[in-house]
Design a protein around this motif. Structure first.
Motif, PDB file in Angstrom:
ATOM      1  N   TYR A  48       9.458   1.080   4.580  1.00  0.00           N
ATOM      2  CA  TYR A  48       8.763   0.109   3.727  1.00  0.00           C
ATOM      3  C   TYR A  48       7.739   0.768   2.798  1.00  0.00           C
ATOM      4  O   TYR A  48       7.647   0.397   1.627  1.00  0.00           O
ATOM      5  CB  TYR A  48       8.080  -0.998   4.549  1.00  0.00           C
ATOM      6  CG  TYR A  48       7.364  -1.953   3.627  1.00  0.00           C
ATOM      7  CD1 TYR A  48       8.089  -2.792   2.780  1.00  0.00           C
ATOM      8  CD2 TYR A  48       5.979  -1.977   3.550  1.00  0.00           C
ATOM      9  CE1 TYR A  48       7.447  -3.635   1.887  1.00  0.00           C
ATOM     10  CE2 TYR A  48       5.328  -2.821   2.672  1.00  0.00           C
ATOM     11  CZ  TYR A  48       6.060  -3.639   1.838  1.00  0.00           C
ATOM     12  OH  TYR A  48       5.424  -4.475   0.947  1.00  0.00           O
ATOM     13  N   LYS A  52       8.031   0.066  -1.146  1.00  0.00           N
ATOM     14  CA  LYS A  52       7.004  -0.791  -1.753  1.00  0.00           C
ATOM     15  C   LYS A  52       6.772  -0.507  -3.248  1.00  0.00           C
ATOM     16  O   LYS A  52       6.756  -1.444  -4.051  1.00  0.00           O
ATOM     17  CB  LYS A  52       5.700  -0.675  -0.959  1.00  0.00           C
ATOM     18  CG  LYS A  52       4.648  -1.654  -1.363  1.00  0.00           C
ATOM     19  CD  LYS A  52       3.432  -1.537  -0.449  1.00  0.00           C
ATOM     20  CE  LYS A  52       2.336  -2.475  -0.893  1.00  0.00           C
ATOM     21  NZ  LYS A  52       1.154  -2.352  -0.035  1.00  0.00           N
ATOM     22  N   TRP A 135       7.382  -5.669   7.409  1.00  0.00           N
ATOM     23  CA  TRP A 135       7.901  -5.655   6.044  1.00  0.00           C
ATOM     24  C   TRP A 135       8.467  -6.991   5.564  1.00  0.00           C
ATOM     25  O   TRP A 135       8.410  -7.266   4.369  1.00  0.00           O
ATOM     26  CB  TRP A 135       8.885  -4.517   5.823  1.00  0.00           C
ATOM     27  CG  TRP A 135      10.132  -4.489   6.664  1.00  0.00           C
ATOM     28  CD1 TRP A 135      10.336  -3.746   7.787  1.00  0.00           C
ATOM     29  CD2 TRP A 135      11.360  -5.184   6.418  1.00  0.00           C
ATOM     30  NE1 TRP A 135      11.610  -3.952   8.266  1.00  0.00           N
ATOM     31  CE2 TRP A 135      12.260  -4.821   7.450  1.00  0.00           C
ATOM     32  CE3 TRP A 135      11.793  -6.081   5.446  1.00  0.00           C
ATOM     33  CZ2 TRP A 135      13.556  -5.317   7.528  1.00  0.00           C
ATOM     34  CZ3 TRP A 135      13.083  -6.581   5.513  1.00  0.00           C
ATOM     35  CH2 TRP A 135      13.948  -6.196   6.547  1.00  0.00           C
TER      36      TRP A 135
END
Length: 179
Positions: A48, A52, A135
């Motif tokens: 994640y 991102k 996430w």
């Protein structure tokens, strides 16, 4: 749909090795080479923290991010629509990112052959992060975790869709961002 989500979460949790730790480095975990019919591409694998920045760009483009998997029939059905959007709206500063939620053990046996067979032109990345409690709500607080799911955003607006699209529906949603 809720039963599917429950089964997906159960599979992810069941496959998690409790002795392992998730790589929290904001970089891709690894890169693997995939040969398609027209080119050789790198399959980037992210956790994640690495994903991102790819789903939160602040530039002059419209970003279409689709979460999918080769084992998800509605996902596979709509992938050609994202490929069409990628090609048709490229000159309008639209960028498509296909985030595969395939299991890492299936990258070689399913994901890579799928990318090759379907000659995907959109950027495809693999997402490998077992901490779904972190996430899923970070991507969208109302997301149940079911796929397909799509984010369409630019620097001024962001919409999240937990559903599949037809070609016309996808283009109509995208056009809100092209005005």
């Amino acid at each position: 749909m809720k039963r599917f989500t429950f089964l997906l979460i159960l599979l992810i949790v069941a496959c998690k090795n409790d002795n392992s730790t998730v790589n929290k480095v904001a970089e891709k975990a690894s890169t693997e080479i995939v040969e398609t019919n027209s080119e050789v591409i790198a399959l980037e694998i992210y956790d994640y923290d690495g994903l991102k920045p790819l789903i939160n760009k602040n530039d002059n483009k419209v970003h279409v991010v689709n979460f999918w998997a080769t084992w998800c029939a509605p996902c596979v059905k709509e992938l050609p629509y994202f490929e069409t959007v990628n090609e048709k709206y490229k000159s309008d500063n639209v960028e498509v990112l296909l985030v595969s939620l395939d299991f890492p053990k299936n990258y070689d046996s399913k994901l890579k052959p799928f990318i090759t067979k379907h000659d995907l032109k959109s950027k495809v990345v693999a997402f490998d992060d077992t901490d779904q409690n972190r996430w899923i709500p970070a991507i969208n607080e109302k997301w149940s975790g079911a796929i397909p799911a799509t984010i369409i955003y630019n620097k001024d607006k962001r919409l999240f869709y937990e559903r599949s699209f037809t070609q016309d529906e996808l283009e109509n949603e995208l056009k809100q961002f092209l005005k």
